[in-house]
Design an enzyme around this catalytic site. Structure first.
Site, PDB file in Angstrom:
ATOM      1  N   TYR A 157     -15.800 -10.763 -37.014  1.00 35.87           N
ATOM      2  CA  TYR A 157     -14.885 -10.784 -38.162  1.00 35.87           C
ATOM      3  C   TYR A 157     -14.937  -9.453 -38.909  1.00 35.87           C
ATOM      4  CZ  TYR A 157     -13.246 -12.648 -42.737  1.00 35.87           C
ATOM      5  OH  TYR A 157     -12.593 -12.893 -43.915  1.00 35.87           O
TER       6      TYR A 157
HETATM    7  N1  LIG Z   1     -12.481 -18.049 -47.602  1.00 35.51           N
HETATM    8  C1  LIG Z   1     -13.323 -17.048 -47.803  1.00 35.51           C
HETATM    9  O1  LIG Z   1     -14.468 -17.241 -48.226  1.00 35.51           O
HETATM   10  C2  LIG Z   1     -12.880 -15.630 -47.523  1.00 35.51           C
HETATM   11  C3  LIG Z   1     -13.746 -14.573 -47.811  1.00 35.51           C
HETATM   12  C4  LIG Z   1     -13.337 -13.267 -47.565  1.00 35.51           C
HETATM   13  C5  LIG Z   1     -12.078 -13.047 -47.043  1.00 35.51           C
HETATM   14  N2  LIG Z   1     -11.250 -14.074 -46.760  1.00 35.51           N
HETATM   15  C6  LIG Z   1      -9.917 -13.773 -46.209  1.00 35.51           C
HETATM   16  O2  LIG Z   1      -8.932 -14.291 -47.084  1.00 35.51           O
HETATM   17  C7  LIG Z   1      -7.765 -14.621 -46.349  1.00 35.51           C
HETATM   18  C8  LIG Z   1      -7.371 -16.051 -46.615  1.00 35.51           C
HETATM   19  O3  LIG Z   1      -8.425 -16.885 -46.172  1.00 35.51           O
HETATM   20  P1  LIG Z   1      -8.520 -18.451 -46.485  1.00 35.51           P
HETATM   21  O4  LIG Z   1      -9.954 -18.749 -46.670  1.00 35.51           O
HETATM   22  O5  LIG Z   1      -7.539 -18.853 -47.529  1.00 35.51           O
HETATM   23  O6  LIG Z   1      -8.132 -19.029 -45.044  1.00 35.51           O
HETATM   24  P2  LIG Z   1      -7.146 -20.206 -44.593  1.00 35.51           P
HETATM   25  O7  LIG Z   1      -7.443 -20.464 -43.151  1.00 35.51           O
HETATM   26  O8  LIG Z   1      -7.209 -21.339 -45.543  1.00 35.51           O
HETATM   27  O9  LIG Z   1      -5.726 -19.514 -44.719  1.00 35.51           O
HETATM   28  C9  LIG Z   1      -5.321 -18.480 -43.879  1.00 35.51           C
HETATM   29  C10 LIG Z   1      -3.868 -18.717 -43.524  1.00 35.51           C
HETATM   30  O10 LIG Z   1      -3.455 -17.659 -42.636  1.00 35.51           O
HETATM   31  C11 LIG Z   1      -2.688 -18.231 -41.595  1.00 35.51           C
HETATM   32  N3  LIG Z   1      -2.766 -17.411 -40.403  1.00 35.51           N
HETATM   33  C12 LIG Z   1      -3.875 -17.122 -39.668  1.00 35.51           C
HETATM   34  N4  LIG Z   1      -3.553 -16.378 -38.610  1.00 35.51           N
HETATM   35  C13 LIG Z   1      -2.206 -16.170 -38.682  1.00 35.51           C
HETATM   36  C14 LIG Z   1      -1.264 -15.487 -37.857  1.00 35.51           C
HETATM   37  N5  LIG Z   1      -1.649 -14.884 -36.746  1.00 35.51           N
HETATM   38  N6  LIG Z   1       0.030 -15.482 -38.229  1.00 35.51           N
HETATM   39  C15 LIG Z   1       0.425 -16.124 -39.348  1.00 35.51           C
HETATM   40  N7  LIG Z   1      -0.412 -16.785 -40.166  1.00 35.51           N
HETATM   41  C16 LIG Z   1      -1.705 -16.820 -39.822  1.00 35.51           C
HETATM   42  C17 LIG Z   1      -3.296 -19.623 -41.368  1.00 35.51           C
HETATM   43  O11 LIG Z   1      -2.395 -20.491 -40.728  1.00 35.51           O
HETATM   44  C18 LIG Z   1      -3.658 -20.050 -42.781  1.00 35.51           C
HETATM   45  O12 LIG Z   1      -2.638 -20.792 -43.403  1.00 35.51           O
HETATM   46  C19 LIG Z   1      -8.087 -14.342 -44.876  1.00 35.51           C
HETATM   47  O13 LIG Z   1      -7.635 -13.050 -44.514  1.00 35.51           O
HETATM   48  C20 LIG Z   1      -9.600 -14.403 -44.861  1.00 35.51           C
HETATM   49  O14 LIG Z   1     -10.143 -13.680 -43.786  1.00 35.51           O
HETATM   50  C21 LIG Z   1     -11.618 -15.362 -46.984  1.00 35.51           C
END
Ligand SMILES: NC(=O)c1ccc[n+]([C@@H]2O[C@H](COP(=O)([O-])OP(=O)(O)OC[C@H]3O[C@@H](n4cnc5c(N)ncnc54)[C@H](O)[C@@H]3O)[C@@H](O)[C@H]2O)c1
Length: 253
Positions: A157
């Site tokens: 990641y």
């Molecule tokens: N949750 C955490 O603790 C955390 C921490 C650091 C960074 N992030 C980042 O924040 C962002 C949101 O994360 P989240 O926790 O809300 O995740 P989540 O899985 O709830 O939401 C991510 C969304 O992105 C969509 N998605 C993924 N791949 C895709 C693609 N190829 N095309 C179109 N849509 C796509 C998914 O369908 C989902 O609805 C991400 O980039 C994640 O890496 C999250």
């Protein structure tokens, strides 16, 4: 002085749920006209209907895999057709396949890069000439604080998110004289439904993620959206090429 309510045609990727939906809600509250995109068509449709009803906005939505070049182009085209320009691109789509590096498979490694890096590359590549032509743009990527501190089981990641952090500085320099800013918000663990699920499945692992946060808890999604709101605003005109941690003080450790 510029304000947060100018230049507000925004695309938010991965906005069907989680942090992306919180960002879409926040930008709508700031007065944005929205196009939202996500792989999960059913959840996306539900989100678009709710956002329209709540904020009285015309919300465009497009379901598809944004690591596919044609889908990324279609999202940009939709925003242009619907609203006549794009002021803000929030590259939020992504998510980790969190496991020890040696337990990753060829498929999970490729999916990690597709989901977290190719989505950002394609959307940014298509939007940059449009923003340059209008001499204005705000690109805000969602990276990860784990790129900075390593964090358990995050190697693949971090490779993908590290690419996003690198794209940020590179694009910021290239477009610095075009009225375009490019920044990344890098959260630590965030209190998303996914995080709740990790906590249920593996409380010891979730505790490791939270123990490195001086504030002593994960971020709330709205706390991430708040930073995005600022960086996406006209008034953030002198902030570019930054990876800004929203991490409850973890950088101090
Ligand atoms: N949750 C955490 O603790 C955390 C921490 C650091 C960074 N992030 C980042 O924040 C962002 C949101 O994360 P989240 O926790 O809300 O995740 P989540 O899985 O709830 O939401 C991510 C969304 O992105 C969509 N998605 C993924 N791949 C895709 C693609 N190829 N095309 C179109 N849509 C796509 C998914 O369908 C989902 O609805 C991400 O980039 C994640 O890496 C999250």
């Amino acid at each position: 002085m510029a304000t947060r309510r100018q230049n507000n045609i925004a695309i938010v990727t991965g906005a069907a749920k989680g942090i992306g939906l919180a960002i879409a809600e926040r930008l709508a509250r700031d007065g944005a006209q929205l196009v939202i995109a996500d792989l999960d068509g059913a959840a996306l449709e539900e989100a678009a209907v709710k956002l329209s009803a709540r904020f009285g906005q015309d919300v465009g939505s497009l379901a598809g895999d944004l690591s596919d070049q044609a889908v990324a182009k279609a999202v940009i085209d939709l925003a242009l057709e619907r609203f006549g320009g794009i002021d803000i691109l929030v590259n939020n789509a992504g998510g980790g396949i969190i496991k020890p590096f040696v337990d990753q498979t060829p498929e999970t490694l490729k999916a990690t890069i597709d989901r977290n890096l190719w989505t950002v590359l394609w959307c940014s590549w298509y939007v940059a000439p449009i923003m340059r032509a209008q001499a204005y743009g705000r690109i805000v990527n969602i990276g990860a604080d784990s790129v900075r501190n390593g964090l358990w089981d995050h190697a693949a990641y971090n490779a993908a998110k590290g690419g996003v952090h690198g794209l940020t500085t590179g694009m910021a320099r290239e477009f610095a004289r075009d009225g375009i800013t490019v920044n990344t918000v890098a959260p630590c663990a965030v209190n998303t439904p996914q995080m709740v699920e990790i906590t249920r499945r593996d409380p010891a692992l979730a505790a490791k993620f939270v123990n490195v946060i001086p504030v002593g808890r994960p971020a709330e999604m709205e706390e991430v959206a708040s930073m995005v709101s600022y960086l996406a605003s006209a008034e953030a005109s002198f902030v570019t090429g930054q990876v800004i941690s929203v991490n409850g003080g973890s950088t101090m450790l």
